[in-house]
Design a protein around this motif. Structure first.
Motif, PDB file in Angstrom:
ATOM      1  N   LEU A   9      51.182 100.445  71.815  1.00 40.03           N
ATOM      2  CA  LEU A   9      49.763 100.123  71.945  1.00 40.03           C
ATOM      3  C   LEU A   9      48.935 100.938  70.961  1.00 40.03           C
ATOM      4  CD1 LEU A   9      47.330  98.823  73.380  1.00 40.03           C
ATOM      5  CD2 LEU A   9      47.475 100.665  75.100  1.00 40.03           C
ATOM      6  N   GLN A  10      49.208 102.239  70.871  1.00 41.41           N
ATOM      7  CA  GLN A  10      48.431 103.087  69.978  1.00 41.41           C
ATOM      8  C   GLN A  10      48.655 102.730  68.508  1.00 41.41           C
ATOM      9  OE1 GLN A  10      49.875 106.863  71.416  1.00 41.41           O
ATOM     10  NE2 GLN A  10      48.110 107.151  72.778  1.00 41.41           N
ATOM     11  N   ASP A  11      49.885 102.347  68.158  1.00 49.03           N
ATOM     12  CA  ASP A  11      50.161 101.961  66.771  1.00 49.03           C
ATOM     13  C   ASP A  11      49.402 100.687  66.395  1.00 49.03           C
ATOM     14  OD1 ASP A  11      51.838 104.109  66.461  1.00 49.03           O
ATOM     15  OD2 ASP A  11      53.695 102.972  66.761  1.00 49.03           O
ATOM     16  N   ASN A  12      49.404  99.705  67.288  1.00 54.12           N
ATOM     17  CA  ASN A  12      48.675  98.470  66.992  1.00 54.12           C
ATOM     18  C   ASN A  12      47.174  98.712  66.971  1.00 54.12           C
ATOM     19  OD1 ASN A  12      50.355  95.750  66.888  1.00 54.12           O
ATOM     20  ND2 ASN A  12      51.404  97.107  68.332  1.00 54.12           N
ATOM     21  N   TRP A  13      46.692  99.617  67.836  1.00 52.20           N
ATOM     22  CA  TRP A  13      45.262  99.914  67.840  1.00 52.20           C
ATOM     23  C   TRP A  13      44.872 100.649  66.560  1.00 52.20           C
ATOM     24  CZ3 TRP A  13      42.693  96.987  70.730  1.00 52.20           C
ATOM     25  CH2 TRP A  13      41.347  97.236  71.029  1.00 52.20           C
ATOM     26  N   ALA A  14      45.779 101.448  66.035  1.00 50.65           N
ATOM     27  CA  ALA A  14      45.520 102.096  64.743  1.00 50.65           C
ATOM     28  C   ALA A  14      45.434 101.052  63.628  1.00 50.65           C
ATOM     29  CB  ALA A  14      46.621 103.109  64.438  1.00 50.65           C
ATOM     30  N   GLU A  15      46.209  99.963  63.747  1.00 56.38           N
ATOM     31  CA  GLU A  15      46.121  98.874  62.777  1.00 56.38           C
ATOM     32  C   GLU A  15      44.756  98.188  62.863  1.00 56.38           C
ATOM     33  OE1 GLU A  15      48.173  97.858  60.380  1.00 56.38           O
ATOM     34  OE2 GLU A  15      49.492  99.548  60.802  1.00 56.38           O
ATOM     35  N   VAL A  16      44.243  98.018  64.100  1.00 57.14           N
ATOM     36  CA  VAL A  16      42.901  97.466  64.277  1.00 57.14           C
ATOM     37  C   VAL A  16      41.883  98.342  63.558  1.00 57.14           C
ATOM     38  CG1 VAL A  16      41.084  96.974  65.971  1.00 57.14           C
ATOM     39  CG2 VAL A  16      43.452  96.307  66.464  1.00 57.14           C
ATOM     40  N   ASP A  17      41.988  99.653  63.769  1.00 58.41           N
ATOM     41  CA  ASP A  17      41.062 100.599  63.151  1.00 58.41           C
ATOM     42  C   ASP A  17      41.152 100.543  61.628  1.00 58.41           C
ATOM     43  OD1 ASP A  17      39.270 103.103  63.578  1.00 58.41           O
ATOM     44  OD2 ASP A  17      40.825 103.815  62.204  1.00 58.41           O
ATOM     45  N   ALA A  18      42.375 100.461  61.093  1.00 60.90           N
ATOM     46  CA  ALA A  18      42.565 100.432  59.645  1.00 60.90           C
ATOM     47  C   ALA A  18      41.980  99.155  59.044  1.00 60.90           C
ATOM     48  CB  ALA A  18      44.051 100.548  59.320  1.00 60.90           C
ATOM     49  N   TRP A  19      42.179  98.024  59.723  1.00 56.23           N
ATOM     50  CA  TRP A  19      41.643  96.765  59.211  1.00 56.23           C
ATOM     51  C   TRP A  19      40.116  96.812  59.158  1.00 56.23           C
ATOM     52  CZ3 TRP A  19      38.270  93.017  60.702  1.00 56.23           C
ATOM     53  CH2 TRP A  19      38.297  91.812  59.988  1.00 56.23           C
ATOM     54  N   ILE A  20      39.498  97.358  60.204  1.00 56.09           N
ATOM     55  CA  ILE A  20      38.041  97.461  60.223  1.00 56.09           C
ATOM     56  C   ILE A  20      37.566  98.355  59.078  1.00 56.09           C
ATOM     57  CG2 ILE A  20      36.060  98.296  61.555  1.00 56.09           C
ATOM     58  CD1 ILE A  20      37.688  97.598  64.093  1.00 56.09           C
ATOM     59  N   GLY A  21      38.270  99.467  58.853  1.00 52.40           N
ATOM     60  CA  GLY A  21      37.898 100.354  57.776  1.00 52.40           C
ATOM     61  C   GLY A  21      37.948  99.683  56.412  1.00 52.40           C
ATOM     62  N   GLN A  22      38.871  98.740  56.242  1.00 52.22           N
ATOM     63  CA  GLN A  22      39.015  98.044  54.960  1.00 52.22           C
ATOM     64  C   GLN A  22      37.958  96.946  54.777  1.00 52.22           C
ATOM     65  OE1 GLN A  22      43.021  96.602  55.052  1.00 52.22           O
ATOM     66  NE2 GLN A  22      43.913  98.659  54.984  1.00 52.22           N
TER      67      GLN A  22
END
Length: 369
Positions: free
Chosen positions: A353-366
């Motif tokens: 869950l935390q790894d996928n949520w980090a992907e959400v955060d990274a996509w938003i940052g981009q």
């Protein structure tokens, strides 16, 4: 000062009391709005028509009028649907054919109303969605929005910006052809149309309190356990056309809530989760209890992670005012994890869950402006 806690609980607990207050208030403000909109239009015309004028006051007043009229019209439609059902109680067994038809009528009503509001927001605010595209079938070559997988879904979406939850529900109903089971804040029951319609379909009103509830002597959040149980109950028994919508953050992202969430994780001794949360800059750390309860209650459901940006910079009324009309689209993306690839063991599932949520955060940052 906010409404007193005992009064708030009474209003939220008893539907008849709540609707006795909310529906007359709705009718009063609808009538008042129709009087004020022409006045606002006349008074602000010199500012609206001048070069570079944005007409914010007129845009907001017209959208408010559309919203209130949609509410009143929606309530009238609810009465009509109830009448066609023979004025029987709406809480009938979900497995019966009559109950399924009753729910479907209310879902169709919700889809029409959200479609109308989305169109109005597009004309008045410049709101538009930009969805991810894939190349279509070889005979067409046209880009298409990727389809959702078959079967029940658990939608885990970030929560950022005004109206993002309504956009998600609109997309599921109109484009995804899914019947959403919605987890939402209990204070939204004060909206009379949301109150009436959602009490006719599977839903779950919760008190998320993003800033946290007091913990007991063992460091456990008992309120969170109760909320997780409610989410699990809602997820159980989903059919192939159902989609459970959960916002794991528990509230809209703000920098202050991010800091408080990290501090709470530290207080509870969850050092690894706190360190991971520090690396998230655009989302709050996800609350695993409700997510895991949903997965356990619907083991055959695929999980869809949703990321979006375009509204998240509006954290206050002033931000909303100065952002209209919008100059950038709301960008969104999602990816699907099949049920067979979701870890079973709790620690592995938490990392997943935390790894996928980090992907959400990274996509938003981009993609964030």
């Amino acid at each position: 000062m906010g409404i007193g806690i005992p009064v708030r609980r009474a209003v939220l607990r008893f539907p008849l009391l709540r609707r006795t207050i909310s529906i007359p208030v709705l009718l009063f403000f609808t009538a008042l709005t129709f009087v004020l909109v022409p006045v606002v239009g006349v008074v602000t015309a010199p500012f609206t028509l001048r070069p570079g004028g944005r007409g914010r006051a007129f845009r907001f007043s017209v959208f408010l009028a559309v919203y209130l009229v949609s509410e009143v019209g929606g309530l009238a439609a609810c009465v009509a649907i109830w009448g066609r059902a023979g004025f029987r109680a709406s809480k009938r067994p979900e497995t019966s054919e009559s109950s399924q038809a009753y729910q479907e009528a209310n879902f169709q009503l919700l889809a029409r109303l959200l479609d109308r509001l989305y169109a109005a927001a597009g004309r008045l605010y410049g709101l538009r969605m930009q969805l991810p595209e894939t190349v279509g079938p070889s005979h067409s070559g046209r880009p298409t929005v990727p389809e959702l997988p078959p079967g029940p879904l658990i939608i885990l979406s970030r929560h950022g910006g005004p109206g993002d939850s309504f956009l998600l529900i609109h997309a599921l109903l109109v484009h995804g052809r899914r019947r959403p089971r919605i987890v939402l804040k209990d204070t939204l029951a004060l909206d009379p149309l949301i109150d009436v319609v959602l009490h006719r379909v599977p839903h779950c009103f919760v008190d998320p309190n993003p800033d946290g509830h007091p913990e007991n002597e063992h460091g456990e959040d008992k309120h969170g356990e109760k909320t997780a149980a409610e989410i699990g109950r809602l997820a159980a028994g989903m059919g192939p056309d159902d989609a459970l919508v959960v916002f794991p953050e528990g509230g809209n992202f703000t920098p202050g809530r991010r800091i408080r969430a990290i501090m709470k994780l530290r207080r509870r001794g969850l050092r690894d989760s706190a360190n991971r949360a520090r690396r998230l800059h655009h989302v709050l750390p996800p609350r695993p209890a409700g997510v895991f309860a949903a997965i356990d209650a619907a083991p055959d459901a695929s999980v869809v992670f949703v990321a979006h940006t375009g509204l998240d910079h509006m954290e206050s009324v002033a931000d909303v005012w100065h952002s209209v009309p919008l100059t950038k689209p709301v960008e969104a993306t999602w990816w699907t994890i099949p049920a067979s690839r979701i870890p079973i063991e709790r620690e592995a599932r938490l990392r997943w869950l935390q790894d996928n949520w980090a992907e959400v955060d990274a996509w938003i940052g981009q993609h964030q402006e």
